[in-house]
Design an enzyme around this catalytic site. Structure first.
Site, mmCIF file in Angstrom:
data_model
loop_
_atom_site.group_PDB
_atom_site.id
_atom_site.type_symbol
_atom_site.label_atom_id
_atom_site.label_comp_id
_atom_site.label_asym_id
_atom_site.label_seq_id
_atom_site.Cartn_x
_atom_site.Cartn_y
_atom_site.Cartn_z
ATOM 1 N N LYS A 3 -42.284 -19.818 -0.535
ATOM 2 C CA LYS A 3 -41.156 -20.144 -1.619
ATOM 3 C C LYS A 3 -41.237 -21.641 -2.079
ATOM 4 O O LYS A 3 -41.284 -21.972 -3.148
ATOM 5 C CB LYS A 3 -39.884 -19.741 -1.100
ATOM 6 C CG LYS A 3 -39.830 -18.311 -0.899
ATOM 7 C CD LYS A 3 -38.504 -17.714 -0.293
ATOM 8 C CE LYS A 3 -38.510 -16.340 -0.083
ATOM 9 N NZ LYS A 3 -37.575 -15.810 1.021
ATOM 10 N N GLN A 32 -32.865 -18.218 4.418
ATOM 11 C CA GLN A 32 -33.534 -17.207 4.609
ATOM 12 C C GLN A 32 -33.035 -16.214 5.914
ATOM 13 O O GLN A 32 -32.564 -16.801 6.797
ATOM 14 C CB GLN A 32 -34.962 -18.026 5.054
ATOM 15 C CG GLN A 32 -36.093 -17.070 5.759
ATOM 16 C CD GLN A 32 -36.703 -16.233 4.452
ATOM 17 O OE1 GLN A 32 -37.052 -16.649 3.364
ATOM 18 N NE2 GLN A 32 -36.748 -15.072 4.699
ATOM 19 N N ASP A 63 -30.690 -15.199 -4.591
ATOM 20 C CA ASP A 63 -31.365 -14.076 -4.002
ATOM 21 C C ASP A 63 -30.263 -12.808 -4.412
ATOM 22 O O ASP A 63 -30.869 -11.887 -4.026
ATOM 23 C CB ASP A 63 -31.143 -14.428 -2.532
ATOM 24 C CG ASP A 63 -32.475 -14.529 -1.638
ATOM 25 O OD1 ASP A 63 -33.463 -14.008 -2.404
ATOM 26 O OD2 ASP A 63 -32.507 -14.859 -0.642
#
Ligand code: NAD
Length: 298
Positions: free
Chosen positions: A57, A101, A124
């Site tokens: 990412k 994450q 997200d």
């Protein structure tokens, strides 16, 4: 006489590259207004798979010229300290998107941490506000893997409108949001969606009804050829590492679909690797660029 045929391969690389080119134009337009989209990627601990995802990412941010804010915290970080880091990122105007994450170490409450991210920075799409907006069809951030599956279908010419989509897997990050996306009364959706899971009875009878079959289970090669309707479109979300003594590394990646068997039945299929996985990262970049646009156009 039977004629053997092979499914078309839906390339995540080609489609992710198309989206990347579109994003470059948008990022350039923002740059002319002195805006550089910024993404904060928060990594807690040293889970090797998470480290690979985070590196990917951050690397993609750098390639596209986005600001990447790296927050690396030790595995034993307190919830209080983690929430304080998120609060700081929420208040930083250079940070347009925040991603924590997953999975987090056991002592941290994942949903509590996700709830702490401002919905407008939740690129997200896991905050309850964005999950709710997705369900009722309001604009918000959709989870990246689910949004990536929809893009793969649309850009390869398989509009789900009116089709029976069977999704195997009901996780909050893939199965549920994809069902919500595809059942909307909206362009690129309008599908009839069935969601199957570990308690589903007669699974194969359901998967065999799918015009579009999505596998998000987490079990290597679980979907066999006999579970696939002739000429179905198959989207394989699974990423599983299995032993393979013929490889120098001793392992290889496979999906949740038995690829060789599916090739003989399906109309089209996404490969693993090279399919959905490449879409997840680029959709994250797209959400970050959208967040930057929204936050700087007020
Ligand atoms: P998860 O473990 O959270 O959910 C798995 C789902 O599969 C559950 O809803 C469960 O009910 C269902 N399931 C389990 N066993 C089943 C069975 N025997 N029959 C029917 N359903 C069954 O997994 P997840 O996070 O949704 O991930 C699924 C897969 O997708 C994994 O392989 C994961 O690595 C992969 N994944 C890939 C990406 C990507 O970017 N390509 C992103 C996220 C997840």
């Amino acid at each position: 006489m039977s004629v053997s045929r092979t499914a078309k391969i839906i390339s995540g690389k080609i489609i992710a590259d198309q989206i990347r080119s579109e994003l470059i134009v948008e990022i350039e337009a923002l740059r002319r207004k002195n805006v550089t989209p910024g993404l904060a990627v928060v990594l807690v601990g040293e889970n090797p798979a998470s480290q690979v995802y985070v590196r990917n990412k951050r690397k993609t941010c750098a390639e596209l010229g986005l600001h990447s804010f790296d927050v690396d915290l030790p595995a034993d970080v307190t919830e209080r300290r983690l929430l304080a880091s998120i609060d700081k990122l929420n208040r930083d105007p250079k940070v347009h998107g925040i991603l924590v994450q997953m999975p987090l170490p056991k002592h941290l409450h994942e949903q509590k941490v996700l709830n702490a991210i401002l919905p407008e920075k939740d690129v997200d799409g896991f905050h309850p506000v964005n999950a709710g907006k997705l369900l009722i069809g309001e604009p918000g951030f959709a989870p990246c893997t689910a949004a990536g599956c929809q893009e793969l279908l649309l850009r390869s010419g398989y509009d789900p409108a009116g089709k029976h989509v069977v999704i195997v897997g009901r996780s909050n990050i893939v199965g549920k949001p994809l069902a919500a996306l595809l059942m909307q009364k909206a362009a690129g959706a309008n599908a009839t969606v069935t969601v199957c899971h570990s308690r589903t009875r007669h699974l194969a009878a359901l998967t065999r009804q799918a015009d579009i079959l999505v596998a998000a289970i987490g079990i290597p090669e679980f979907i066999t050829g006999r579970m696939i309707k002739d000429k179905a479109v198959v989207i394989d979300v699974g990423i599983n590492r299995i032993d393979d003594p013929t490889r120098a590394s001793g392992t290889r990646l496979v999906g949740d679909v038995h690829f060789a068997q599916a090739l003989k039945k399906a109309r089209a299929i996404t490969p693993v690797p090279g399919g959905v996985g490449l879409m997840t990262v680029i959709m994250l970049m797209r959400n970050t660029v959208s967040a930057a646009k929204q936050q700087t156009s007020r």
